[in-house]
Design a protein around this motif. Structure first.
Motif, PDB file in Angstrom:
ATOM      1  N   VAL A  48       0.909  -1.276  -0.123  1.00  0.00           N
ATOM      2  CA  VAL A  48       0.142   0.142   0.052  1.00  0.00           C
ATOM      3  C   VAL A  48       0.901   1.338  -0.122  1.00  0.00           C
ATOM      4  O   VAL A  48       0.738   2.262  -0.783  1.00  0.00           O
ATOM      5  CB  VAL A  48      -1.005  -0.191   1.276  1.00  0.00           C
ATOM      6  N   LEU A  49       1.885   1.146   0.907  1.00  0.00           N
ATOM      7  CA  LEU A  49       2.958   2.255   0.866  1.00  0.00           C
ATOM      8  C   LEU A  49       3.525   2.523  -0.426  1.00  0.00           C
ATOM      9  O   LEU A  49       3.737   3.582  -0.862  1.00  0.00           O
ATOM     10  CB  LEU A  49       4.057   2.301   1.856  1.00  0.00           C
ATOM     11  N   LEU A  50       3.813   1.537  -1.263  1.00  0.00           N
ATOM     12  CA  LEU A  50       4.691   1.875  -2.407  1.00  0.00           C
ATOM     13  C   LEU A  50       3.587   2.219  -3.546  1.00  0.00           C
ATOM     14  O   LEU A  50       3.854   3.027  -4.233  1.00  0.00           O
ATOM     15  CB  LEU A  50       4.964   0.236  -2.905  1.00  0.00           C
ATOM     16  N   LEU A  51       2.173   1.654  -3.494  1.00  0.00           N
ATOM     17  CA  LEU A  51       1.258   2.408  -4.387  1.00  0.00           C
ATOM     18  C   LEU A  51       1.074   3.847  -4.046  1.00  0.00           C
ATOM     19  O   LEU A  51       0.949   4.858  -4.879  1.00  0.00           O
ATOM     20  CB  LEU A  51      -0.215   1.621  -4.144  1.00  0.00           C
ATOM     21  N   VAL A  52       1.123   4.406  -2.596  1.00  0.00           N
ATOM     22  CA  VAL A  52       0.874   5.569  -2.274  1.00  0.00           C
ATOM     23  C   VAL A  52       1.836   6.436  -2.864  1.00  0.00           C
ATOM     24  O   VAL A  52       1.744   7.530  -3.392  1.00  0.00           O
ATOM     25  CB  VAL A  52       0.530   6.096  -0.958  1.00  0.00           C
ATOM     26  N   ILE A  53       3.270   6.096  -2.469  1.00  0.00           N
ATOM     27  CA  ILE A  53       4.410   6.757  -3.077  1.00  0.00           C
ATOM     28  C   ILE A  53       4.410   6.705  -4.746  1.00  0.00           C
ATOM     29  O   ILE A  53       4.942   7.949  -5.169  1.00  0.00           O
ATOM     30  CB  ILE A  53       5.735   6.194  -2.546  1.00  0.00           C
ATOM     31  N   GLY A  54       4.015   5.694  -5.241  1.00  0.00           N
ATOM     32  CA  GLY A  54       4.148   5.664  -6.542  1.00  0.00           C
ATOM     33  C   GLY A  54       3.183   6.811  -7.326  1.00  0.00           C
ATOM     34  O   GLY A  54       3.395   7.403  -8.437  1.00  0.00           O
ATOM     35  N   ALA A  55       1.891   6.643  -6.604  1.00  0.00           N
ATOM     36  CA  ALA A  55       1.134   7.773  -7.164  1.00  0.00           C
ATOM     37  C   ALA A  55       1.332   9.217  -6.936  1.00  0.00           C
ATOM     38  O   ALA A  55       1.207   9.855  -7.817  1.00  0.00           O
ATOM     39  CB  ALA A  55      -0.338   7.351  -6.522  1.00  0.00           C
ATOM     40  N   ALA A  56       1.984   9.199  -5.859  1.00  0.00           N
ATOM     41  CA  ALA A  56       2.602  10.878  -5.486  1.00  0.00           C
ATOM     42  C   ALA A  56       3.674  11.035  -6.455  1.00  0.00           C
ATOM     43  O   ALA A  56       3.745  12.324  -7.233  1.00  0.00           O
ATOM     44  CB  ALA A  56       3.012  10.919  -4.114  1.00  0.00           C
ATOM     45  N   ALA A  57       4.643  10.252  -6.696  1.00  0.00           N
ATOM     46  CA  ALA A  57       5.716  10.736  -7.509  1.00  0.00           C
ATOM     47  C   ALA A  57       5.195  10.516  -8.992  1.00  0.00           C
ATOM     48  O   ALA A  57       5.730  11.606  -9.593  1.00  0.00           O
ATOM     49  CB  ALA A  57       6.809   9.389  -7.508  1.00  0.00           C
ATOM     50  N   GLY A  58       4.383   9.841  -9.309  1.00  0.00           N
ATOM     51  CA  GLY A  58       3.890   9.694 -10.925  1.00  0.00           C
ATOM     52  C   GLY A  58       3.094  11.118 -11.027  1.00  0.00           C
ATOM     53  O   GLY A  58       3.072  11.668 -12.136  1.00  0.00           O
ATOM     54  N   PHE A  59       2.067  11.412  -9.873  1.00  0.00           N
ATOM     55  CA  PHE A  59       1.430  12.730 -10.206  1.00  0.00           C
ATOM     56  C   PHE A  59       2.211  13.804 -10.397  1.00  0.00           C
ATOM     57  O   PHE A  59       2.068  14.741 -11.165  1.00  0.00           O
ATOM     58  CB  PHE A  59       0.667  12.762  -9.045  1.00  0.00           C
ATOM     59  N   ILE A  60       3.326  13.920  -9.459  1.00  0.00           N
ATOM     60  CA  ILE A  60       4.346  15.184  -9.411  1.00  0.00           C
ATOM     61  C   ILE A  60       5.082  15.149 -10.663  1.00  0.00           C
ATOM     62  O   ILE A  60       5.034  16.336 -11.537  1.00  0.00           O
ATOM     63  CB  ILE A  60       5.096  15.056  -8.429  1.00  0.00           C
ATOM     64  N   ALA A  61       5.432  14.166 -11.294  1.00  0.00           N
ATOM     65  CA  ALA A  61       6.082  14.011 -12.582  1.00  0.00           C
ATOM     66  C   ALA A  61       5.233  14.165 -13.761  1.00  0.00           C
ATOM     67  O   ALA A  61       5.584  14.978 -14.564  1.00  0.00           O
ATOM     68  CB  ALA A  61       6.847  12.665 -12.630  1.00  0.00           C
ATOM     69  N   THR A  62       4.030  13.644 -13.682  1.00  0.00           N
ATOM     70  CA  THR A  62       3.171  14.035 -14.895  1.00  0.00           C
ATOM     71  C   THR A  62       2.781  15.633 -14.945  1.00  0.00           C
ATOM     72  O   THR A  62       2.836  16.007 -15.904  1.00  0.00           O
ATOM     73  CB  THR A  62       2.166  13.030 -14.908  1.00  0.00           C
ATOM     74  N   ARG A  63       2.707  16.008 -13.775  1.00  0.00           N
ATOM     75  CA  ARG A  63       2.281  17.677 -13.829  1.00  0.00           C
ATOM     76  C   ARG A  63       3.404  18.363 -14.163  1.00  0.00           C
ATOM     77  O   ARG A  63       3.361  19.430 -15.035  1.00  0.00           O
ATOM     78  CB  ARG A  63       1.839  18.000 -12.422  1.00  0.00           C
ATOM     79  N   ILE A  64       4.763  17.801 -13.761  1.00  0.00           N
ATOM     80  CA  ILE A  64       6.115  18.691 -14.118  1.00  0.00           C
ATOM     81  C   ILE A  64       6.142  18.652 -15.591  1.00  0.00           C
ATOM     82  O   ILE A  64       6.676  19.607 -16.518  1.00  0.00           O
ATOM     83  CB  ILE A  64       7.207  18.415 -13.382  1.00  0.00           C
ATOM     84  N   MET A  65       5.919  17.434 -16.191  1.00  0.00           N
ATOM     85  CA  MET A  65       6.268  17.247 -17.642  1.00  0.00           C
ATOM     86  C   MET A  65       5.202  17.479 -18.567  1.00  0.00           C
ATOM     87  O   MET A  65       4.848  17.361 -19.750  1.00  0.00           O
ATOM     88  CB  MET A  65       6.768  15.765 -18.147  1.00  0.00           C
TER      89      MET A  65
END
Length: 80
Positions: free
Chosen positions: A5-22
């Protein structure tokens, strides 16, 4: 179970930030996968740098961090 669950939450947060930056529009699953894959790639690159360069990896990291901040400043900072 808690680690997954922690991996999914961190992955979602990192992916969200990265997709918004790019400025990439993706669905939730793709965003999570991008974040998890990015964490894996980033971790491998960082470990390789530390292994190969030892203490110089800190210097390289500092330079990369400074470059990222300059890019952010130029992209999102105050306009003259």
């Amino acid at each position: 179970m808690g680690g997954a669950v922690l991996l999914l939450v961190i992955g979602a947060a990192a992916g969200f930030i990265a997709t918004r930056i790019m400025r990439v529009e993706t669905d939730i699953i793709t965003t999570i996968v991008i974040g998890m894959a990015g964490a894996l790639v980033g971790g491998l690159v960082l470990r390789a740098l530390i292994t190969v360069m030892g203490l110089m990896a800190g210097f390289v990291g500092a330079v990369l961090g400074a470059l990222a901040l300059i890019w952010l400043w130029n992209t999102y900072g105050t306009r003259r």
